[in-house]
Write an enzyme that holds these catalytic residues in place. Sequence first.
Site: not given
Ligand code: PDD
Length: 279
Positions: A33, A146, A179, A203
């Site tokens: 996703y 992801k 994280e 991630l």
């Molecule tokens: N999640 N780490 C994890 C585990 C995440 O699920 C996310 C983002 C990030 C930050 O990634 P980005 O800056 O690309 O949004 C880091 C999204 C927002 C979600 O699960 O909806």
Amino acid sequence: MPELAYLNGEIRPINETYVPIEDRGYQFGDAVYEFIASYNGKLFCLKEHLDRLQKSMKGLSFPKLDKSFIESAVYELFEKAKMPRAGLYIQISRGVAPRDHAWKKDIKLQIIMTIKKVDELDPKIRTKGIDIITVQDERWSNCDIKTVQILFNSMAKQKAKDQGAFDAIFVSKDGIVREGTSSNFFIVKDKSVITHPLTKNILPGITRMVIMDLARDLGLKPEEKFFSKTDIFSAQEAFLTGTLTEILGIKAIDDVPIGKGKPGEITQKLYKALREKAK
Ligand code: PDD
């Protein structure tokens, strides 16, 4: 315009859209996703999100999907929804098939998307900062992909909420800070803005990358290096980054205040710079 969903080329209201019960995403977590936000009618970092989506698909040995195909599907939904500040969710599963751990070669990818208005975070939370807790990282060893297998993240977030905190960060068994549950984590020491290196344990956040660039532009020193829980407590500032989170300053971790116990100057500067860039 109501909240919309896209299912394999058809766009309908979300509450009228259904996925078959034998979707492998539902039964095996066999799906990837992305979550993309728009500001003022413009999708922020779309290319970077679609690049990461392709990497995730490759990571699970999905068949190749043309980037221009998914990009035009995203625009079709985005333009139809007419929501200037939207959250657009994309999920691609390996497909629908009778339940079996292995899959057949001719299985067809199932593409879904939803679009909703972004619920902005209460600005008071941003000025006051958030409380977070630490949780031992017990996720699988491919956190750079992801996938929708984020149950442990979801449980950690709920644990934080149950304890009156806003979120949780994962710390490895040997004490390395990884994280957040849906965000990356940074600490600030003097002019250094430090975050976990890109490994299979986190991630590769798009916001993380943008923030490192913005930090450089502001004359700060972005650094990717491992650090421990003890390092956090001697930091002047700490914050989370993510697509919806943007930058969120932390006031305390496991009830121990960080810096002055509120979001610091650098966190605020970076937040302003991010909003400016996204405009
Ligand atoms: N999640 N780490 C994890 C585990 C995440 O699920 C996310 C983002 C990030 C930050 O990634 P980005 O800056 O690309 O949004 C880091 C999204 C927002 C979600 O699960 O909806």
